[in-house]
Structure formats: C-alpha cells, structure tokens
Design a protein around this motif. Sequence first.
Motif, short mmCIF file in Angstrom:
data_model
loop_
_atom_site.label_atom_id
_atom_site.label_comp_id
_atom_site.label_asym_id
_atom_site.label_seq_id
_atom_site.Cartn_x
_atom_site.Cartn_y
_atom_site.Cartn_z
N LEU A 151 7.47 20.07 5.79
CA LEU A 151 8.02 21.53 5.48
C LEU A 151 8.26 21.83 4.00
O LEU A 151 8.15 22.59 3.56
N SER A 152 8.46 20.45 3.58
CA SER A 152 8.68 20.58 1.85
C SER A 152 7.76 20.33 0.96
O SER A 152 7.77 20.37 0.01
N GLU A 153 6.33 20.35 1.64
CA GLU A 153 5.23 20.09 0.99
C GLU A 153 5.11 18.71 0.17
O GLU A 153 4.68 18.92 -0.92
N SER A 154 5.83 17.85 0.55
CA SER A 154 5.75 16.50 0.09
C SER A 154 4.54 15.89 -0.05
O SER A 154 3.87 16.13 1.01
N ASP A 155 4.25 15.09 -1.15
CA ASP A 155 2.92 14.02 -1.06
C ASP A 155 3.21 12.68 -0.35
O ASP A 155 2.56 12.17 -0.09
N ALA A 156 4.43 12.77 0.14
CA ALA A 156 4.75 11.36 0.59
C ALA A 156 4.68 11.12 1.95
O ALA A 156 4.33 11.86 2.56
N SER A 158 -1.30 11.58 4.56
CA SER A 158 -0.82 12.53 3.57
C SER A 158 -1.54 13.93 3.79
O SER A 158 -1.19 14.81 3.48
N GLU A 159 -2.76 13.70 4.43
CA GLU A 159 -3.55 14.79 4.95
C GLU A 159 -3.13 15.48 6.17
O GLU A 159 -3.77 16.48 6.68
N GLY A 160 -1.99 15.04 6.68
CA GLY A 160 -1.52 15.73 7.98
C GLY A 160 -2.20 15.17 9.25
O GLY A 160 -2.46 15.72 10.01
N ALA A 192 0.79 -1.08 -0.10
CA ALA A 192 -0.06 -0.07 0.12
C ALA A 192 0.84 1.17 -0.03
O ALA A 192 0.37 2.41 -0.07
N LEU A 193 2.14 1.19 0.07
CA LEU A 193 3.10 2.38 0.23
C LEU A 193 3.29 2.94 -1.03
O LEU A 193 3.25 1.98 -2.07
N GLY A 194 3.53 4.12 -1.30
CA GLY A 194 3.90 4.74 -2.46
C GLY A 194 5.40 4.89 -2.62
O GLY A 194 6.24 4.39 -1.97
N ASP A 195 5.81 4.91 -4.17
CA ASP A 195 7.33 4.86 -4.20
C ASP A 195 8.11 5.82 -3.58
O ASP A 195 9.21 5.36 -3.33
N ASP A 196 7.40 6.88 -3.29
CA ASP A 196 8.35 7.77 -2.81
C ASP A 196 8.41 8.08 -1.35
O ASP A 196 8.75 8.69 -0.42
N ASP A 197 7.64 6.97 -0.63
CA ASP A 197 7.36 7.17 0.96
C ASP A 197 8.50 6.33 1.54
O ASP A 197 9.51 5.63 0.87
N ASP A 218 0.73 17.36 13.59
CA ASP A 218 0.17 16.94 12.44
C ASP A 218 0.90 16.59 11.16
O ASP A 218 0.91 16.74 10.04
N LEU A 219 1.77 15.61 11.43
CA LEU A 219 2.70 15.18 10.39
C LEU A 219 2.19 13.84 9.65
O LEU A 219 1.62 13.16 10.28
N PRO A 220 2.82 13.98 8.55
CA PRO A 220 2.46 12.70 7.55
C PRO A 220 2.98 11.64 7.86
O PRO A 220 3.97 10.97 7.29
#
Length: 382
Positions: free
Chosen positions: A162-167, A255-257, A94-99, A194-196
């Motif tokens: 902080l870097s507004e990443s989607d991961a 991913s929504e914090g 279920a994880l994404g490639d950039d996670d 509220d971290l991803p």
Amino acid sequence: MASDSTVERLRDRPGYYSQDDLPLDSYQVVAPDGSYDADAVPELDGEGLTDLYRWMVLERTFDERMVKLQRRGEVGTYGSGRGQEASIVGSGYALGDDDWLLGMGREAAAMFLQGLPLRDLILFWRGVPDAGKLLAQHDLMIAISIGSHLPLVSGVAWGMELSESDAVAAAYFGDGASSTGAVHEGINFASALDLPAVFFCQNNQYAISTSFEKQTGARTLAQRAIGYGIEGIRVDGNDVLAVYDAMQAARRLASEGKPVLVESVTYRRDAHTTSDDPTRYREEEEVAEWEERDPLDRYEAFLRSEGLWDDVDADAIEEEVNEEFDAALDAADDYPEDEVETVFEDLYAELPPYLARQLDEFRTFLDEHPEAYDHIERRPKG
C-alpha cells in the motif's frame, strides 16, 4: 465403487494430479563433497564469499555459547540453530537493509545481518521486556507461538504494498509450523493480494519430536506453493551459496508482487530447545549422517577450491567472534534490571482498573516479603 481401470483411465487424462509427478530435487551449488558447478556460483566477490564463512562461524559460536549460558542458568530456554548455519546466513545475507524479518527464534545471524546487536538477542532470551522493543527498532520479531506470525507477515507485506515500498517481508518458520492453520492463512492471504512476502521455511526434519514424514503426506513443502498459486523453491539448506541464490531470487520476485515459498532442507543437530532430549526420538546414526553434511566444512572445501581459503584466518575469526560475544554478554549483564511495575504498565497506554488492583496487591506482597525479593527494583508508591 470405482474399479482400478477407472483410476488408471483418470490418471492418463488432464485434471488428475499425482504426488509422483512432483520432483524431490533441491537447488544446489556446492555438493556435500565440496564439488560445484562454477557457472552456478552467485555473483559475489572474494570478500563477499569469505564474509559468508565468518557469519556462519558467528552463528555457530552464538548458539554454542548460548546453550552453555542456559546450562549455567544465565539465560532461559534457548533454541539452537547448530547445523542450520548455511540456511540462516545464506538467506539473511540476501535480504535488504529495509526488509522486515519476522522469525521464530532460530535466525540469530540473519537478525545480526539486519543490524541487531548481539546484546539485544541475549537480552531477549533472558526475558528482558525491553528486548521486544529493541528488536522492533530493526523491523524484527520473534514469535515463540508456532506459526502465529505468518498472518502478521502478510499484514506487514500488505502495508508495504500500500505504501509502494521496495522492501519485502520475510517470514522464517520451521517444518512444524507448516502444519498450523495460521501458516496456511498467511500464505493464502499473500497469494490472493500479490503481496511482497517471502515465506522461508527451514525444514530441519523435526517439529520438536515429530519427524517430517509423520507431519504430512506431501513429498516436499515447496510443492505446496503450487496449491497457493505462488512460486516455490526447494533448496539444499546446507549449501550457503544455493540458499543465498534462492533467497535473492525469492526477494526479487516478492518485490514484484509475486510471493514465494522457499523450503530450505537442513537439519537441527542440537535439541529443539534446551528443554528437549532428542535422543528420545532420533537415532545416533541419523545425526552422524547429517554431521557429514556439515555446512561449514562444505563451504570450506569450496573456498579452498576457489583459492580463497588463504584469505581466511579461521583461528582469528573464531577468536574475534568469541570476543564479540564476550563484549555483548558484558553489555547484557550491565543492562539495568526492569522494575516489577513493567509487567503491569507496558501493555496498555492507560492501566485498566483490574491491573491497577493487581499491581497494588503485588506491591503489598513485596513489602511483606522483602527478604525474598530485595533484588527487585521498585518505584516509590504514588
């Protein structure tokens, strides 16, 4: 001293919290007998559903082969995930490639799903210093020190925020680690900011030799999410589809914090590590009971019911993954040995004087004992 009536009066009023109010249920798609709710099956096509089976076979094969290598003295102490295949594969799928995946060592297939070659994980368990760098190239980490990586996970997640990443950053840990202060600090920090972050706990029932019931008075680990002010999911860790579904939901929320604590209830059928003897602290009847809940057998029953088992050549898959392991082992055997200087020089950009002295002393020692250390490669002095 408060009377019984005072306690009863408080129980009936707002502000009183009881363990009895919290459910023990786990999210489940496929029951141990193979029955399932068709409406609850995740949105995966036939190829994706059969692919999950192959990854679970790879996880089991890798663990079994690594234990055999350890018994032959070809790798160091190893922690097998046998029995936890659905938990490891379902979450990793279920994880994404950039996670980022930061674990504690029992997540082999999840790391392979992130692109890590089998060779590199073999090198890690052989203690090759380069292995840590190889893992880092795939945003992976293994922390043998129990629970110590949870604050790091929150730090990585903070950087993503902080870097507004989607991961998202995914922390893998066991029920034993949940008893450490670092886990509390890491989860609480993620909640406050509220971290991803997804905190994925594989509750395999034992912290080495200490059973879950002796570790905590809580009925579940997922219920702790309420105290941290985050979302909590308790899932049947031997049901690969349920774990995949739960991790997908957790990843979406993170991913929504909205950090999430996932408790994947499973069972470690092997020893804690190859240095452990589980017969000293658990009964054969218990092990046999969990063998009846085998995650591969359960998933095979599901695939048969869906008419997908005909698309699975189990013998061919087993042969294929063993060949994949053989090739990885050959590549690990061919990996050049590190020079002894690596132990001293890879930690600092500039070698501190005290380490420089130790290196000189060690070189002298090697020169004086060539017969015992002639297999160790060394750089020329100077």
